[in-house]
Scaffold this active site. Structure first.
Site, PDB file in Angstrom:
ATOM      1  CG  ASP A  24     -10.047   1.423   1.419  1.00 30.19           C
ATOM      2  OD1 ASP A  24      -8.828   1.211   1.250  1.00 30.19           O
ATOM      3  OD2 ASP A  24     -10.489   2.042   2.396  1.00 30.19           O
TER       4      ASP A  24
ATOM      5  CD  GLU B 289      -7.239   6.840   5.529  1.00 26.16           C
ATOM      6  OE1 GLU B 289      -6.921   5.867   6.242  1.00 26.16           O
ATOM      7  OE2 GLU B 289      -7.760   6.737   4.415  1.00 26.16           O
TER       8      GLU B 289
ATOM      9  CG  ASP C  93      -0.265  -0.102   2.543  1.00 24.14           C
ATOM     10  OD1 ASP C  93       0.980   0.055   2.585  1.00 24.14           O
ATOM     11  OD2 ASP C  93      -0.947  -0.338   3.549  1.00 24.14           O
TER      12      ASP C  93
ATOM     13  CD  GLU D 177      -4.546   5.627   1.538  1.00 25.75           C
ATOM     14  OE1 GLU D 177      -4.603   6.104   2.679  1.00 25.75           O
ATOM     15  OE2 GLU D 177      -4.952   4.476   1.267  1.00 25.75           O
TER      16      GLU D 177
END
Length: 614
Positions: A374, A429, A175, A423
């Site tokens: 997501d 976040e 990620d 992202e």
């Protein structure tokens, strides 16, 4: 072999050796088309004792020392015992649009050279491109048969003394949400790192990245060996594809820091758009309630639609836990206020053709503008095939896409222009207030414009005044310009933006798609000053690490004329203040900033006497 003038390719062949002498060396020097007063990269290819290597220089600086080329397939080893059996050249000229990025119109000129190579395991081609901002190569298997690549010998032998900004790679999540490590190459840990990897070698900057990834290959990463060489590591034990197969481009942006920061090489090398009619794809800013107040119910989402309408933003993002019972009512409420609705979706509901058809049709019937998909968390080949299927289905139903929990974009925003952002960053976040939370280091913010954001749009969700952050208010507001994202989500609460009227003045209708981008000053990890143009207006974003200081922004990028500069910076009381001044292209904006502070400027041509930009 002759030299093509348009390609400026030099070819040197060494003759047969005497008995007992080393095997002959065949070498090629490849340069960019055209001429330039500034030094541009040169690629040096050598075939010595059956092995191919690539090195790169810029002027007198060796940016990349001789680095191995070649692949190993299930049919045999194509990294040694090699012979070059053919050589061809052609100029590459490409002009293309994008909907997101550092600019919307692009021109790419490169010299392309193809070496036909034969080895014990068969034949393949190595295709090189050299442009004024970089060097790239890929392997091509021109066969209708299935091809199984077991490994690539591809490596990047960056000088060990070079400074480096490297992102540790989390193989479990893919990620890209680590924080860069800044050290000389020789001091970096021998582990896996993600793209783009940034290096400073003498007077030259180098960014290593990957482009044109599709379902025929997995995303790769870089593994630093104990010998300080970066070995390309495949995402799967083997990459299996029906030929003909072209691997992704192994790319290097090479130049001064401005050249690297402003380069479009990631999209220059990507495949053309697969969407013919892109009129429905609209970049824009958006409100996002999840960060400050959660998803809530219909009433809360209507509140954030009202925020978007007030600020002149295009969208409202509804994150996880939305309710299908009230989404149609929300879409209707938003439509009446010219606001589009984005919905969060778990990647698991998009795994099959039938799931995509069912769910995407439902979202389109509701009138949803886009999806935040997501938990992608992979760049293996099965996932790169998934990307192609998801984006084709989304395009069918006119749905824009923002990928979260996902690896970096690799030119995908040219091929699939409905991708508004990804992202792939440790973003805001991680600044949500909670007990014990520490702010990110300020150098994290100041590394991203020179690393992660070079690979494509980045959904950091900036301008969170109530977040746990190292930035001053002026520095936090500057992120709205410093960070590029086709859909820019401003994540703070309605109350927070109401409490910062100066920020609201700038953020009203702020662009998220840019016609041009220029680096005015930069030092990765310490300083970033970027100018971006939207139509006739220019925006400058500036942020610096360290104690209070004064930042300069030279305005030589402005066209002739008298310009009004609205400057949003740190006031003496720590709050945002707005000042205006008349400037021309011969001036330099000099702005005092707080510790870890910055400023944003909006510049416009307005009549004498005007006190604000329209």
């Amino acid at each position: 072999m002759g030299t093509a003038a348009a390609l400026a390719v030099g070819v040197a062949l060494v003759g047969l050796p005497a008995v007992g002498q080393p095997a002959p060396v065949t070498s090629w020097t490849l340069t960019a088309p055209g001429t330039s007063l500034a030094p541009t990269p040169e690629a040096h290819i050598a075939l010595e004792q059956g092995k191919l290597t690539l090195s790169v220089t810029r002027g007198a600086t060796t940016v990349l020392e001789p680095s191995a080329l070649g692949v190993e397939t299930e049919n045999g080893d194509l990294t040694r015992g090699l012979k070059v059996t053919g050589f061809s050249q052609r100029p590459v000229h490409d002009e293309y649009p994008t909907i997101t990025g550092k600019r919307l119109r692009h021109t790419y000129d490169a010299a392309e050279t193809t070496l036909n190579v034969k080895g014990p395991g068969g034949t393949f081609d190595v295709v090189f491109r050299v442009s004024r901002d970089g060097v790239a190569y890929r392997y091509v298997f021109d066969t209708p048969k299935w091809v199984t690549v077991i490994r690539e010998a591809s490596e990047y032998a960056v000088p060990p003394a070079a400074d480096s900004f490297l992102l540790p790679f989390d193989n479990g999540r893919s990620d890209y949400e680590s924080i860069h490590v800044h050290k000389p190459v020789a001091q970096q840990d021998p582990v896996e790192y993600g793209y783009p990897a940034l290096f400073h070698v003498g007077d030259t900057w180098l960014s290593v990245l990957e482009s044109d990834l599709n379902g025929s290959y997995a995303g790769s990463r870089l593994t630093l060996t104990p010998q300080h060489r970066f070995q390309l590591t495949l995402g799967d034990p083997a990459e299996v594809a029906k030929g003909p197969l072209s691997t992704p481009w192994r790319a290097m942006i090479v130049g001064d820091l401005a050249t690297v920061t402003q380069s479009d090489l990631s999209t220059d090398l990507a495949s053309p758009s697969k969407i013919a009619d892109t009129s429905w794809i609209k970049p824009g800013a958006g409100a996002w309630s999840w960060w400050s107040e959660g998803t809530g119910d219909l009433a809360l989402q209507e509140k954030y639609v009202d925020l978007a309408a007030k600020e002149g933003w295009a969208y409202n993002l509804v994150d996880a836990s939305w309710n299908a019972a009230w989404v149609p009512d929300l879409v209707a409420y938003a439509k009446a206020r010219n606001i589009g609705i984005w919905l969060w979706a778990d990647a698991k509901i998009t795994d099959t053709d039938s799931e995509r058809e069912k769910n995407f049709k439902q979202y389109a019937d509701w009138g949803v503008a886009g999806l935040k998909i997501d938990f992608v968390e992979s760049e293996r080949q099965d996932r790169t095939r998934w990307y192609d299927a998801v984006l084709a289905a989304a395009a069918k139903y006119h749905l824009m896409v923002n990928f979260h929990g996902a690896p970096i974009p690799r030119g995908i925003q040219r091929t699939w222009p409905n991708v508004m952002s990804v992202e792939a960053v440790r973003g805001a976040e991680g600044t949500k207030p909670k007990p014990g939370r520490e702010p990110f280091p300020i150098d994290h913010y100041l590394t991203l414009p020179f690393t992660r954001n070079l690979s494509g749009s980045m959904d950091f969700t900036p301008v969170t005044f109530t977040g746990v952050r190292p930035t001053s208010d002026g520095g936090e507001l500057a992120l709205s310009v410093l960070f590029e994202s086709g859909v820019q989500h401003f994540a703070d609460s309605v109350a927070s933006y109401d409490a910062h009227p100066a920020a609201e003045r700038l953020l009203k209708g702020i662009p998220t798609a840019w016609d041009d981008t220029q680096l005015l000053a930069g030092d990765p990890g310490k300083l970033a000053v970027l100018a971006r143009r939207s139509g006739a207006q220019w925006y400058v974003g500036a942020l610096a690490a360290g104690p209070a200081t004064r930042l300069d922004a030279p305005l030589g990028f402005l066209p002739p004329g008298d310009w009004l500069a609205e400057v949003y910076g740190d006031g003496a009381d720590g709050k945002l203040q707005v000042t205006t001044q008349r400037v021309t292209s011969g001036n330099t904006l000099t702005v005092p900033v707080a510790a870890n502070g910055g400023f944003t400027a909006r510049l416009c041509l307005v009549p004498t006497g005007a006190s604000a930009c329209p």
